[in-house]
Each structure stands twice: as C-alpha cells, then as structure tokens.
Design an enzyme around this catalytic site. Sequence first.
Site, mmCIF file in Angstrom:
data_model
loop_
_atom_site.group_PDB
_atom_site.id
_atom_site.type_symbol
_atom_site.label_atom_id
_atom_site.label_comp_id
_atom_site.label_asym_id
_atom_site.label_seq_id
_atom_site.Cartn_x
_atom_site.Cartn_y
_atom_site.Cartn_z
ATOM 1 N N HIS A 126 -2.229 -5.552 1.618
ATOM 2 C CA HIS A 126 -3.516 -6.243 1.468
ATOM 3 C C HIS A 126 -3.225 -7.651 0.997
ATOM 4 O O HIS A 126 -2.322 -7.853 0.178
ATOM 5 C CB HIS A 126 -4.404 -5.549 0.425
ATOM 6 C CG HIS A 126 -5.554 -6.412 -0.015
ATOM 7 N ND1 HIS A 126 -6.733 -6.473 0.695
ATOM 8 C CD2 HIS A 126 -5.678 -7.298 -1.041
ATOM 9 C CE1 HIS A 126 -7.539 -7.357 0.100
ATOM 10 N NE2 HIS A 126 -6.920 -7.862 -0.954
ATOM 11 N N ASN A 171 -2.146 0.121 6.647
ATOM 12 C CA ASN A 171 -1.637 -1.117 7.246
ATOM 13 C C ASN A 171 -0.710 -1.898 6.304
ATOM 14 O O ASN A 171 -0.587 -3.115 6.395
ATOM 15 C CB ASN A 171 -2.789 -1.975 7.782
ATOM 16 C CG ASN A 171 -3.736 -2.440 6.705
ATOM 17 O OD1 ASN A 171 -3.612 -2.049 5.547
ATOM 18 N ND2 ASN A 171 -4.691 -3.277 7.066
ATOM 19 N N TYR A 189 -12.440 -2.237 -3.655
ATOM 20 C CA TYR A 189 -12.980 -2.277 -2.292
ATOM 21 C C TYR A 189 -14.506 -2.149 -2.245
ATOM 22 O O TYR A 189 -15.062 -1.803 -1.199
ATOM 23 C CB TYR A 189 -12.319 -1.181 -1.443
ATOM 24 C CG TYR A 189 -10.928 -1.553 -0.965
ATOM 25 C CD1 TYR A 189 -10.705 -2.675 -0.171
ATOM 26 C CD2 TYR A 189 -9.834 -0.776 -1.302
ATOM 27 C CE1 TYR A 189 -9.442 -3.013 0.275
ATOM 28 C CE2 TYR A 189 -8.550 -1.113 -0.852
ATOM 29 C CZ TYR A 189 -8.377 -2.234 -0.061
ATOM 30 O OH TYR A 189 -7.122 -2.567 0.391
ATOM 31 N N GLU A 206 -9.577 -10.960 -7.583
ATOM 32 C CA GLU A 206 -8.696 -9.799 -7.404
ATOM 33 C C GLU A 206 -7.519 -9.839 -8.385
ATOM 34 O O GLU A 206 -7.146 -8.807 -8.951
ATOM 35 C CB GLU A 206 -8.206 -9.750 -5.952
ATOM 36 C CG GLU A 206 -9.330 -9.423 -4.974
ATOM 37 C CD GLU A 206 -8.922 -9.477 -3.504
ATOM 38 O OE1 GLU A 206 -9.770 -9.182 -2.661
ATOM 39 O OE2 GLU A 206 -7.757 -9.811 -3.206
ATOM 40 N N LYS A 234 0.826 -1.215 0.000
ATOM 41 C CA LYS A 234 0.000 0.000 0.000
ATOM 42 C C LYS A 234 0.863 1.269 0.000
ATOM 43 O O LYS A 234 2.086 1.209 0.229
ATOM 44 C CB LYS A 234 -0.925 -0.041 1.220
ATOM 45 C CG LYS A 234 -1.922 -1.207 1.159
ATOM 46 C CD LYS A 234 -2.938 -1.141 2.291
ATOM 47 C CE LYS A 234 -3.900 -2.315 2.210
ATOM 48 N NZ LYS A 234 -4.990 -2.198 3.218
HETATM 49 P P1 CMP Z 1 -7.434 -4.604 3.709
HETATM 50 O O1 CMP Z 1 -6.988 -5.941 4.137
HETATM 51 O O2 CMP Z 1 -6.885 -4.056 2.443
HETATM 52 O O3 CMP Z 1 -9.046 -4.613 3.594
HETATM 53 C C1 CMP Z 1 -9.837 -3.473 3.799
HETATM 54 C C2 CMP Z 1 -9.046 -2.288 4.258
HETATM 55 O O4 CMP Z 1 -9.799 -1.240 4.823
HETATM 56 C C3 CMP Z 1 -8.114 -2.701 5.361
HETATM 57 O O5 CMP Z 1 -7.104 -3.546 4.874
HETATM 58 C C4 CMP Z 1 -7.671 -1.332 5.879
HETATM 59 O O6 CMP Z 1 -6.648 -0.770 5.066
HETATM 60 C C5 CMP Z 1 -8.923 -0.478 5.672
HETATM 61 N N1 CMP Z 1 -9.613 -0.104 6.904
HETATM 62 C C6 CMP Z 1 -9.702 1.141 7.365
HETATM 63 N N2 CMP Z 1 -10.426 1.189 8.487
HETATM 64 C C7 CMP Z 1 -10.810 -0.077 8.758
HETATM 65 C C8 CMP Z 1 -11.592 -0.662 9.794
HETATM 66 N N3 CMP Z 1 -12.118 0.054 10.784
HETATM 67 N N4 CMP Z 1 -11.775 -1.991 9.738
HETATM 68 C C9 CMP Z 1 -11.254 -2.730 8.723
HETATM 69 N N5 CMP Z 1 -10.515 -2.210 7.714
HETATM 70 C C10 CMP Z 1 -10.292 -0.887 7.730
#
Ligand code: CMP
Length: 140
Positions: A117, A114, A51, A128, A11
């Site tokens: 993904h 984070n 998303y 995906e 990311k």
């Molecule tokens: P990812 O695994 O890419 O899937 C959804 C993404 O939403 C997650 O990682 C985070 O980057 C983002 N995200 C932001 N806020 C939240 C939240 N409260 N709960 C879960 N995902 C979140």
Amino acid sequence: MAIERTFSILKPDATRRNLTGAINARFESAGLRIVAQRRIRMTQAQAMKFYEIHKDRPFYGELVSFMTSGPVVVQVLEGENAVARNREIMGATNPQNAAPGTIRKDFAESIEANSVHGSDSLENAATEIGLFFDESDIVG
Ligand code: CMP
C-alpha cells in the site's frame, strides 16, 4: 522538487513469501529512504480505521480480514516527490494493469493481495503516518 514523506505497508502476502527485503530494495534503489519501519500484526480495529474510506465498498470486509491475516510492515518512506515516486514504483492497484518492472506486476498475487500500500496524496500520507508512528519514531 520537494522532499516528501509517504506511508507504505508491506502486506501479509508479501511478508508470508519473505519479500520484505526484495521490496525494500526496490524503494531504496529508486531513491526512497526508509526512515521508519515496524513489523506488526494489525488489529481488526486498526485495519477498519485505516481503510475506513472504503467502508461502503463490497470488498471492505474481505480487505480487513486479509490485512489482519498475517504480519505487515508499516513504513515511512522519504525522498524527492515521495508520494508520486512510490506510486510509480508500486504500479497499478490491480497487478493485471501494472506496468512491467513495478512491485505489483512482479510480486502481487491479486487485486486484494497486491503486496504493498502507498499513500495517494501528501495529505493522506500525513494522516496515515500518524495512525502508526509518532514523530520521534521517524529518523531521517
Ligand atoms: P490499497 O492501495 O491498499 O487500497 C485499497 C485496497 O483494497 C487495495 O490496495 C487492495 O488491496 C484492496 N482491494 C480489493 N479489491 C479491490 C478492488 N476491487 N478495487 C480496489 N481495491 C481493492
């Protein structure tokens, strides 16, 4: 155990801090092979579609804007049990809950930024991967 392919994204928070190599080393040392990889700037349309499953969640707008805020690296990882293996290596979505030694524990800035993904099922992995790669892009 079966050889699987999973979809991965490094990311914008990871590319901004020059962590591509450090994160790829985690995948490779865990036995996952990077069989396709491209650094791109995601368009808003791509991020919204990727998303879409979260479109009713309160963080959707912020997430789309974060994912388009800088370069990302889209990847296909291949290996035994790759979907589950990658999820183990990544750690929990929220870095505060991630186990020691996981990518998110060591590198993530927040629940949103984070760092990585990874697909959550084999079925979603295929979907995906298809959003970003043709079969001919993947060299196993
Ligand atoms: P990812 O695994 O890419 O899937 C959804 C993404 O939403 C997650 O990682 C985070 O980057 C983002 N995200 C932001 N806020 C939240 C939240 N409260 N709960 C879960 N995902 C979140």
